[in-house]
Design an enzyme around this catalytic site. Structure first.
Site, PDB file in Angstrom:
ATOM      1  N   HIS A 187      -4.744   1.628   7.246  1.00 34.11           N
ATOM      2  CA  HIS A 187      -3.324   1.601   6.878  1.00 34.11           C
ATOM      3  C   HIS A 187      -2.760   2.388   8.147  1.00 34.11           C
ATOM      4  CE1 HIS A 187      -4.443   3.420   2.437  1.00 34.11           C
ATOM      5  NE2 HIS A 187      -4.019   1.946   2.492  1.00 34.11           N
TER       6      HIS A 187
ATOM      7  N   GLU B  32       0.681  -1.301   0.074  1.00 37.38           N
ATOM      8  CA  GLU B  32       0.123  -0.331   0.130  1.00 37.38           C
ATOM      9  C   GLU B  32       0.695   1.513   0.018  1.00 37.38           C
ATOM     10  OE1 GLU B  32      -3.531  -0.301   0.282  1.00 37.38           O
ATOM     11  OE2 GLU B  32      -3.041  -1.953  -0.557  1.00 37.38           O
TER      12      GLU B  32
ATOM     13  N   CYS C  95      -3.105  10.933   3.571  1.00 37.31           N
ATOM     14  CA  CYS C  95      -2.847  10.116   2.731  1.00 37.31           C
ATOM     15  C   CYS C  95      -3.247  10.999   1.050  1.00 37.31           C
ATOM     16  CB  CYS C  95      -4.968   9.942   2.379  1.00 37.31           C
ATOM     17  SG  CYS C  95      -5.620   9.091   4.618  1.00 37.31           S
TER      18      CYS C  95
HETATM   19  O1  SUG Z   1      -7.862   3.221   0.416  1.00 33.91           O
HETATM   20  N1  SUG Z   1     -10.501   4.811   0.497  1.00 33.91           N
HETATM   21  C1  SUG Z   1      -8.870   5.031   0.289  1.00 33.91           C
HETATM   22  C2  SUG Z   1      -8.209   5.588   1.372  1.00 33.91           C
HETATM   23  C3  SUG Z   1      -7.049   6.497   1.533  1.00 33.91           C
HETATM   24  C4  SUG Z   1      -6.077   6.574   2.933  1.00 33.91           C
HETATM   25  N2  SUG Z   1      -5.411   6.724   3.212  1.00 33.91           N
HETATM   26  C5  SUG Z   1      -4.622   6.296   3.394  1.00 33.91           C
HETATM   27  N3  SUG Z   1      -4.901   5.998   4.751  1.00 33.91           N
HETATM   28  N4  SUG Z   1      -3.410   6.376   2.763  1.00 33.91           N
HETATM   29  C6  SUG Z   1      -8.286   3.555   0.837  1.00 33.91           C
HETATM   30  O2  SUG Z   1      -9.250   2.834   1.317  1.00 33.91           O
HETATM   31  C7  SUG Z   1     -12.758   5.272  -1.005  1.00 33.91           C
HETATM   32  C8  SUG Z   1     -13.777   4.858  -2.303  1.00 33.91           C
HETATM   33  C9  SUG Z   1     -14.751   4.961  -2.430  1.00 33.91           C
HETATM   34  O3  SUG Z   1     -14.752   4.605  -1.472  1.00 33.91           O
HETATM   35  O4  SUG Z   1     -15.528   4.809  -3.172  1.00 33.91           O
HETATM   36  C10 SUG Z   1     -11.365   4.154  -0.881  1.00 33.91           C
HETATM   37  O5  SUG Z   1     -10.526   3.566  -1.680  1.00 33.91           O
END
Ligand code: SUG
Length: 422
Positions: A236, A168, A353
């Site tokens: 994460h 990730e 993020c």
């Molecule tokens: O991978 N949300 C992302 C958020 C990522 C956050 N990044 C970090 N923590 N670095 C994920 O879960 C949601 C998209 C949706 O539900 O349409 C999403 O992908």
């Protein structure tokens, strides 16, 4: 050498389709109406705040949506609109996965090892495979193409994703160093499957990245995330911990063995400072609900540190009180800056993020990926002109929306003179 934060410009297809099990915000906003224009303007506002604080700022571009290349690989045939129409009718969830604006969260774009840590003296970037979630797994090809343009200078080595093992990117990686340009300790944080939600990051991927980047094993740690944190919604590690230079700011329950982690870190870098927030002061629930640890911890030009927190931290009284005490204390973090990134937050993406940190000499970065105030003004006008105001769940299958997303991105590529990414 300076740290440059590359924020993902929030794409015109930003929507709420609850695509990420284990991500509480994303799950709870299923069916909500999104506001892509407001989202992108919030992101640009955060970039502007960083510039105002005297920090260098970069940007990565949204990917092409609908992701018809991915749908084609899944067997849909015809022109772009035919493919999109067939997939949208056939399997709306699959189609939502092809419409996600998730490349905005550039902390998941790659893992970065600065030149000072690597055996060959180059800054290494390994694109993340994001294999745990279908909607994120198809980001890697476009991310690789973009990083190869942005970091084409020989000062960098850009690697394709690690195969086979879930990775990730920087969201599960921390670096602790006396200063950005000095050799540091790299910390790869992994999860172990078997809990309530998927553990997205594998230890094997972290080990592969460390090998590719030529890291010194003495200054490389592999640390397990606590299952309690993953179960509470820390999909994460950057939802419960953040590091900057010699400081690690983490929740007491972030790691499976927090005492072991503290001891290993102290051995690897005696001057490291661990600021651990006890669960008695802020529960995991409050930490994850407010995204306190998904803040950007940055070193300002006067060498003090600031914590750039999402406005949700001000809404939770326990977190707000804790932050007030932090700013008033005499620890290394002297300033708290509040930013508004609510649209991204509703999909589980806070300030940290939305950015990928790269330690580099800005002169070695393709200037089209760096921003100043004038460029932010132009991007603000462009987003205001081209980004959709709202997307309701039923709009995802609309050809007019697909056209608007493509036109908006084409205008952006044109503005930045990046047509080779089309
Ligand atoms: O991978 N949300 C992302 C958020 C990522 C956050 N990044 C970090 N923590 N670095 C994920 O879960 C949601 C998209 C949706 O539900 O349409 C999403 O992908």
């Amino acid at each position: 050498m300076v740290e440059i934060n590359f924020d993902g410009l929030i794409g015109p297809s930003h929507n709420y389709a609850a695509l990420s099990p284990g991500n509480r915000a994303s799950a709870s906003n299923l069916g909500a109406v999104s506001r892509p224009r407001a989202a992108a303007l919030q992101g640009l506002g955060k970039m502007r705040r960083a510039l105002d604080l005297g920090l260098p700022q970069g940007l990565f571009l949204p990917h092409d949506r609908p992701a018809t290349g991915w749908l084609r690989a899944l067997g849909y045939r015809g022109g772009d609109d035919e493919i999109a129409a067939a997939a949208a009718t056939d399997d709306p969830m699959r189609f939502a996965q092809a419409m996600s604006a998730s490349p905005m969260w550039t902390a998941n774009a790659a893992t970065v090892s600065p030149a000072a840590d690597s055996a060959d003296g180059r800054c290494h970037l390994s694109v993340a495979n994001l294999s745990a979630m279908p909607h994120r797994s198809h980001e890697a090809a476009a991310t690789l193409a973009q990083l190869r343009v942005a970091f084409a200078d020989p000062a960098f080595a850009v690697h394709p994703p690690v195969p086979s093992f879930g990775d990730e990117g920087a969201a599960n990686h921390m670096r602790v160093a006396p200063a950005h340009g000095a050799p540091g300790v790299e910390i790869f944080v992994y999860g172990v499957d078997g809990g309530r939600f998927p553990a997205r990051q594998s230890r094997a991927a972290g080990e592969a990245v460390a090998r590719r980047h030529g890291l010194d094993p003495v200054r490389t740690l592999f640390v397990e995330q606590s299952t309690a944190a993953i179960a509470a919604g820390a999909f994460h590690n950057d939802v419960v911990a953040v590091a900057n230079e010699a400081v690690v700011f983490a929740h007491e329950q972030a790691f499976a063995d927090s005492a072991g982690f503290a001891a290993d870190l102290a051995r690897a870098m005696p001057e490291a400072m661990l600021i651990e927030v006890p669960a008695a002061a802020i529960s995991l629930e409050d930490a994850i609900g407010s995204y306190l640890f998904n803040s950007q911890l940055v070193t300002l030009p006067d060498a003090t540190m600031a914590l750039i927190v999402p406005s949700e931290c001000r809404v939770n009284p326990r977190v707000a009180e804790w932050l007030d005490a932090l700013g008033a204390g005499n620890g290394p973090i002297r300033r708290v800056e509040v930013v508004e990134v609510r649209e991204s937050m509703r999909n589980g993406g806070g300030p940290a993020c939305l950015r990928l940190r790269v330690v580099a000499d800005p002169a070695t970065v393709d200037p089209r990926f760096l921003v100043d105030a004038a460029r932010l003004d132009r991007l603000t006008a462009l987003v205001t002109a081209y980004w959709p105001v709202e997307i309701a769940p039923g709009d995802l299958g609309s050809p007019a929306l697909w056209r608007q997303c493509r036109t908006a991105r084409a205008a952006l590529l044109d503005e930045l003179d990046l047509v080779e990414l089309a």
